[in-house]
Design an enzyme around this catalytic site. Sequence first.
Site, short mmCIF file in Angstrom:
data_model
loop_
_atom_site.label_atom_id
_atom_site.label_comp_id
_atom_site.label_asym_id
_atom_site.label_seq_id
_atom_site.Cartn_x
_atom_site.Cartn_y
_atom_site.Cartn_z
N HIS A 1 -7.35 -4.68 10.05
CA HIS A 1 -7.29 -4.63 9.04
C HIS A 1 -5.70 -5.09 8.10
O HIS A 1 -4.52 -5.57 8.92
CB HIS A 1 -6.63 -3.15 8.81
CG HIS A 1 -5.55 -2.16 8.45
ND1 HIS A 1 -6.27 -0.45 9.61
CD2 HIS A 1 -4.40 -2.70 8.88
CE1 HIS A 1 -4.50 -0.15 9.77
NE2 HIS A 1 -3.66 -1.46 9.97
N ASP B 1 -7.50 -2.61 14.32
CA ASP B 1 -9.12 -2.18 14.23
C ASP B 1 -9.28 -3.94 12.77
O ASP B 1 -10.56 -3.85 12.80
CB ASP B 1 -9.12 -1.31 13.11
CG ASP B 1 -8.55 -1.36 11.96
OD1 ASP B 1 -7.62 -2.03 11.73
OD2 ASP B 1 -8.82 0.59 10.98
N GLU C 1 -9.72 -1.61 5.54
CA GLU C 1 -10.25 -1.53 6.81
C GLU C 1 -12.01 -1.64 7.08
O GLU C 1 -12.03 -2.17 6.39
CB GLU C 1 -10.70 0.88 6.62
CG GLU C 1 -9.32 1.40 6.73
CD GLU C 1 -8.44 1.30 7.99
OE1 GLU C 1 -8.58 -0.02 8.68
OE2 GLU C 1 -7.53 2.44 8.30
N ASP D 1 1.28 -1.23 -0.27
CA ASP D 1 0.00 -0.04 -0.45
C ASP D 1 0.98 1.61 0.24
O ASP D 1 2.20 0.92 0.09
CB ASP D 1 -1.27 -0.03 1.55
CG ASP D 1 -0.39 -0.40 2.29
OD1 ASP D 1 0.75 -1.05 2.41
OD2 ASP D 1 -0.89 -0.68 3.60
P1 PGA Z 1 2.26 -1.71 12.76
O1 PGA Z 1 1.42 -1.24 12.02
O2 PGA Z 1 3.42 -2.87 12.24
O3 PGA Z 1 3.07 -0.29 12.76
O4 PGA Z 1 1.83 -2.11 14.03
C1 PGA Z 1 0.67 -2.71 11.44
C2 PGA Z 1 -0.48 -2.37 10.29
O5 PGA Z 1 -1.25 -1.71 10.44
O6 PGA Z 1 -0.98 -3.48 9.63
#
Ligand code: PGA
Length: 260
Positions: free
Chosen positions: A138, A136, A143, A67
């Site tokens: 995702h 959350d 999302e 992404d």
């Molecule tokens: P993080 O984020 O590795 O910084 O915890 C993971 C994500 O949002 O997919």
Amino acid sequence: MEVVIVAAPSEGARLVADAIVRLVRDQDEAVIGLATGSTPEGTYAELGLRVAGGSLDPDHVRGFLLDEYVGLPEGHPASYREVIRRQVVEPLGLHPARVCGPNGLADDLPLECRRYEAAIASAGGVDLQLLGIGTDGHIGFNEPGSSLSSRTRLKTLTASTRADNRRFFGEGDEVPSHVLTQGIGTILESSHLVLMAWGSEKAAAVAAAVEGPLRALVPASAIQLHPHATVVVDEGAAGSLELASYYREVWEAKPAWQGI
Ligand code: PGA
């Protein structure tokens, strides 16, 4: 699905790096799906050590980002292209042309999403997709509410994701609201999914993804549909798993040479 509970993120990073080294050794070329965020940082550092030690040849690795933020200026330190340049391309000595990401500055974003899907397909698809998980639920930037068969597209971040990612941006710098992300359908087409999570703040999301019902409200639950998904978690992130002792038993009984 295989769930591996490790004592520390560094142990998980070594296991995942081992899998990538094996893949590159066994195939002529391996396409790795590159996640960003804090979670994969240890794996990237470990891969750098493997390159330095001669067990991983970067000329046989290609990468596709999951992404990208929309609208961040070229070279912005929080843009995922830049993060991957610092954490993967330079330390591993990958030729920059071997790593692609969606262009969040494209004039025509839907066209850019289609172009990106075509680029992944023309590379033969992703062999091993690294994934983190949002608090959350995702994966990528899909999302809650994302279609479980979605393709690469424009998405709006939730307030909780923007707050979680605030730490990667400087003071006075806004976290963008919009992103381009591989869809869940795109992610599910990779040959092997490796989702990592560290720390108790991820425990609820991990339990919902691994043991909860399959539902768009928890996009990571889509990994239950994948024939080869590996979840590597530390004790904190495993804290709400109902079958934790079974996962440990299965892993302990597995021959070490098999890896993940
Ligand atoms: P993080 O984020 O590795 O910084 O915890 C993971 C994500 O949002 O997919």
